[in-house]
Scaffold this active site. Structure first.
Site, PDB file in Angstrom:
ATOM      1  N   ASP A  93     -38.955  43.610 -25.676  1.00  0.00           N
ATOM      2  CA  ASP A  93     -39.915  42.541 -25.934  1.00  0.00           C
ATOM      3  C   ASP A  93     -41.326  43.118 -25.956  1.00  0.00           C
ATOM      4  OD1 ASP A  93     -40.330  39.662 -26.328  1.00  0.00           O
ATOM      5  OD2 ASP A  93     -41.615  39.907 -24.582  1.00  0.00           O
ATOM      6  N   GLY A 136     -38.598  16.760 -72.581  1.00  0.00           N
ATOM      7  CA  GLY A 136     -39.029  17.588 -73.709  1.00  0.00           C
ATOM      8  C   GLY A 136     -38.719  19.053 -73.462  1.00  0.00           C
TER       9      GLY A 136
HETATM   10  C1  LIG Z   1     -48.459  44.547 -32.088  1.00  0.00           C
HETATM   11  C2  LIG Z   1     -47.335  44.737 -33.069  1.00  0.00           C
HETATM   12  C3  LIG Z   1     -46.127  44.086 -32.923  1.00  0.00           C
HETATM   13  N1  LIG Z   1     -45.118  44.256 -33.822  1.00  0.00           N
HETATM   14  C4  LIG Z   1     -43.830  43.534 -33.697  1.00  0.00           C
HETATM   15  C5  LIG Z   1     -42.799  44.229 -32.824  1.00  0.00           C
HETATM   16  C6  LIG Z   1     -41.843  43.096 -32.518  1.00  0.00           C
HETATM   17  O1  LIG Z   1     -40.853  43.067 -33.558  1.00  0.00           O
HETATM   18  C7  LIG Z   1     -42.710  41.849 -32.596  1.00  0.00           C
HETATM   19  C8  LIG Z   1     -42.883  41.201 -31.244  1.00  0.00           C
HETATM   20  O2  LIG Z   1     -41.893  40.234 -31.049  1.00  0.00           O
HETATM   21  P1  LIG Z   1     -40.652  40.405 -30.087  1.00  0.00           P
HETATM   22  O3  LIG Z   1     -40.351  39.051 -29.528  1.00  0.00           O
HETATM   23  O4  LIG Z   1     -40.850  41.541 -29.124  1.00  0.00           O
HETATM   24  O5  LIG Z   1     -39.483  40.879 -31.058  1.00  0.00           O
HETATM   25  P2  LIG Z   1     -38.867  40.175 -32.335  1.00  0.00           P
HETATM   26  O6  LIG Z   1     -38.968  38.677 -32.240  1.00  0.00           O
HETATM   27  O7  LIG Z   1     -39.456  40.817 -33.568  1.00  0.00           O
HETATM   28  O8  LIG Z   1     -37.355  40.606 -32.268  1.00  0.00           O
HETATM   29  P3  LIG Z   1     -36.276  40.258 -31.110  1.00  0.00           P
HETATM   30  O9  LIG Z   1     -36.850  39.212 -30.186  1.00  0.00           O
HETATM   31  O10 LIG Z   1     -35.087  39.776 -31.874  1.00  0.00           O
HETATM   32  O11 LIG Z   1     -36.063  41.570 -30.432  1.00  0.00           O
HETATM   33  O12 LIG Z   1     -43.993  42.281 -33.040  1.00  0.00           O
HETATM   34  C9  LIG Z   1     -45.276  45.114 -34.904  1.00  0.00           C
HETATM   35  O13 LIG Z   1     -44.360  45.263 -35.728  1.00  0.00           O
HETATM   36  N2  LIG Z   1     -46.456  45.790 -35.051  1.00  0.00           N
HETATM   37  C10 LIG Z   1     -47.494  45.645 -34.186  1.00  0.00           C
HETATM   38  O14 LIG Z   1     -48.549  46.296 -34.379  1.00  0.00           O
END
Ligand SMILES: Cc1cn([C@H]2C[C@H](O)[C@@H](COP(=O)(O)OP(=O)(O)OP(=O)(O)O)O2)c(=O)[nH]c1=O
Length: 621
Positions: free
Chosen positions: A88, A508
């Protein structure tokens, strides 16, 4: 290649990544880990105030995500996984925890808070080792977190909104993606970059080392560098194949060298050979095999829709496989296999009492749901599936494949007798209606259209978009212009309501007949059906009908200029090839087309999903 040898420890275990994040999948598969992806259904709603620190919140959420998947897989009679990984990512600024924005305004609030300041990105990771005893699931959880600090430049309002409209912020913590466009907002990063992207790979490898190779007593007596990932020759036995158990290896008394000495020389050589092979084994091609299986999964989904499995289960649930089989007039053994695959795909829930629809199935797959895609599924099963079986011919010949499917020449797909038969026509309209309902609101609200008092939705089919336009702009009169047989059937799709008085249908052919007059013309997913010649013809007709100041709202899936990204758009390109005489085009291509026909001030908004909307204004010739 597996650089971190301890990853090799997991190669022969059933590892599951409990995450839908494509970034996490990419980071871990790049590291050579083999795993299945089972996104967690854990709702990220823990009470933040009950955690002393933000990272404890992230670790607990990661743990709950992984445990939910471990429990679900265990209960579903699937083989219990050996290891489930959950993660997370959160952003913290000024004592606030920022997760994924819920809408554009929320993204705006988040990004303006981050503007010009330094913030922390925490990723909590949980590695859950599972085992099953007497059908009971046993778990051992190991958790950790990583912090990276990121500093943003001052963001102007204009840049901020442009970034938000790109659509990138919506699925990312803090509302930005450092790995893509969001990288432009960042002044400096301190710490692990991949941690920001969603997975702290370096710390993860160190954690695995700690789990699988806890320090020996004699190591503890010597100064050891605790924060390094040991080199390959630190471990002699990386394979752990025969053991195959789900628990991390426990160090036995006596070093591995001692064990090698007591074994026969021949055996030692064979083992060494075996280790060499393991070390050079390429990563397991999980993604490739998933791609290969993709068509089987699609066909299972389409078949379940065709048999109306989701309709029966919406009416009454849970039901056992033989009961559903008798309702859908199919064999019990075949139905059970189909239902199990649907459950594994997350479309059904399977419990001791039987099968039930998931929320997704109730919302989108039952034929009577408000946002049903049932018609779209049937259209894919009955028409598009057949066309795609001739993809090779489409590629070789560079044209659609209706002549092969129907065994006859098809001059115009939209006028052909087969496709215009009442049954096929209705199915096509149901398909378009489902897709249009799902996207109409976004299209209607992508721009402020309140300056227009009349609109013409060209090829507007059932009027689903017209309805949303009318709802959003109460003084707008909308004409849906489509072929006569479409207009005749469209009445079945028009519910009564206050908007009915604002919507009119006109029959049309937009290539041949005069266009209804309007201040705004809408071409939503129309131009991609047609060749460049016909697109020019249509745009010049629209341009002729427009007074200066009139608008043209164009909705398509835009390709990026290099045609590298937007997988959805690229698949659509193939779709257009096998089905139509048209093609997908890039933003630049559409901009040129529009400008050529006297439409300027082109604005573009990326909508959720795969669509993009463009609004242009007709200037005086
Ligand atoms: C800050 C930041 C976050 N993120 C993404 C990473 C995580 O995928 C998302 C944060 O949400 P999360 O809740 O950690 O993850 P998710 O919902 O994508 O997937 P899941 O819960 O199924 O594991 O933000 C980026 O891709 N780039 C960035 O710079």
């Amino acid at each position: 290649m597996v650089l971190c040898p301890v990853i090799g420890k997991l190669l022969h275990k059933r590892v599951v990544l409990a995450s839908a994040s494509p970034r996490r999948q990419e980071i871990l598969s790049n590291a050579g880990l083999r795993f299945e992806v089972v996104p967690s259904r854990f709702k990220e709603k823990l009470d933040k105030a009950s955690f002393a620190t933000p990272y404890e919140y992230a670790m607990e959420t990661a743990k709950q995500k992984a445990l939910e998947v471990a429990t679900r897989m265990h209960q579903k009679d699937l083989r219990t996984p050996d290891v489930v990984i959950g993660a997370d990512t959160i952003v913290t600024v000024g004592g606030l925890i920022l997760e994924k924005p819920v809408d554009k305004q929320d993204a705006y609030r988040m990004l303006s808070r981050l503007s010009g300041k330094e913030h922390s990105v925490f990723t909590g990771v949980a590695i859950v080792h599972c085992s099953s005893n007497d059908r009971q699931l046993h778990t051992r959880v190991s958790e950790f977190y990583e912090e990276t600090t990121v500093k943003f430049s001052e963001l102007s309002e204009e840049l901020l909104w442009e970034y938000i409209h790109s659509g990138e912020p919506m699925d990312k913590a803090g509302g930005y993606g450092i790995q893509a466009l969001g990288g432009m907002l960042v002044e400096s990063v301190h710490g692990d970059f991949l941690n920001v992207v969603g997975f702290p790979l370096n710390h993860f490898c160190k954690q695995l080392v700690e789990l699988y190779y806890p320090p020996r007593p004699e190591d503890l007596r010597q100064p050891v560098q605790h924060d390094c990932i040991p080199a390959v020759d630190t471990f002699e036995d990386l394979s752990d194949v025969e053991g195959g158990g789900s628990e991390p290896a426990q160090r036995e008394t006596g070093s591995r060298d001692e064990k090698a000495e007591v074994g026969a020389a021949g055996q030692a050589t064979a083992e060494a050979e075996c280790h060499r092979t393991r070390a050079t084994l390429p990563p397991f091609p999980t993604r490739l095999l998933e791609l290969l299986d993709g068509f089987k999964l699609s066909k299972a989904l389409l078949t379940a829709c065709k048999l109306k499995v989701f309709d029966w289960l919406k009416r009454e649930a849970p039901q056992k496989a033989p009961d559903i089989a008798s309702k859908v007039d199919a064999s019990a053994c075949g139905t059970e296999k189909l239902l199990d695959v649907c459950a594994a795909m997350g479309l059904l829930e399977k419990t001791e009492q039987g099968y039930s629809n998931t929320e997704t199935a109730n919302l989108y797959l039952a034929s009577d749901s408000e946002y049903s895609l049932h018609g779209f599924m049937l259209q894919n099963d009955d028409v598009i599936w057949n066309l795609f079986t001739y993809l090779e011919f489409a590629i070789r010949e560079g044209r659609n494949q209706h002549h092969r499917v129907l065994g006859k020449k098809v001059e115009d797909l939209f006028q052909d007798a087969y496709y215009r038969s009442p049954e096929t026509q209705l199915r096509f309209m149901q398909a378009m209606h489902g897709v249009a309902k799902l996207t109409a609101r976004q299209v209607a609200t992508a721009f402020d259209l309140s300056r227009f008092s009349s609109a013409c939705d060209m090829g507007g089919c059932t009027g689903a978009l017209a309805r949303e336009l009318a709802r959003e702009y109460p003084r707008l009169q909308v004409t849906v212009f489509d072929l006569p047989d479409v207009v005749e059937l469209a009445v079945h799709f028009q519910p009564a309501g206050p908007q009915a008085a604002q919507i009119h249908f006109a029959a049309g052919d937009f290539f041949r007949d005069p266009l209804p007059s309007a201040e705004l013309y809408v071409l939503c997913r129309i131009l991609h059906n047609w060749s460049d010649d016909k697109v020019h013809k249509l745009l010049s007709k629209v341009a002729e009908s427009c007074k200066p100041g009139a608008g043209l709202l164009l909705v398509e899936t835009l390709l990026d200029e290099e045609k590298r990204e937007a997988q959805g758009g690229l698949i659509q390109s193939l779709n257009m090839l096998v089905q139509t005489e048209g093609r997908q085009r890039s933003r630049g291509e559409y901009q040129c087309l529009l400008e050529l026909h006297g439409f300027h001030q082109v604005q573009v908004v990326h909508l959720e999903g795969v669509l993009d909307a463009m609004l242009a204004t007709r200037v005086a010739p």
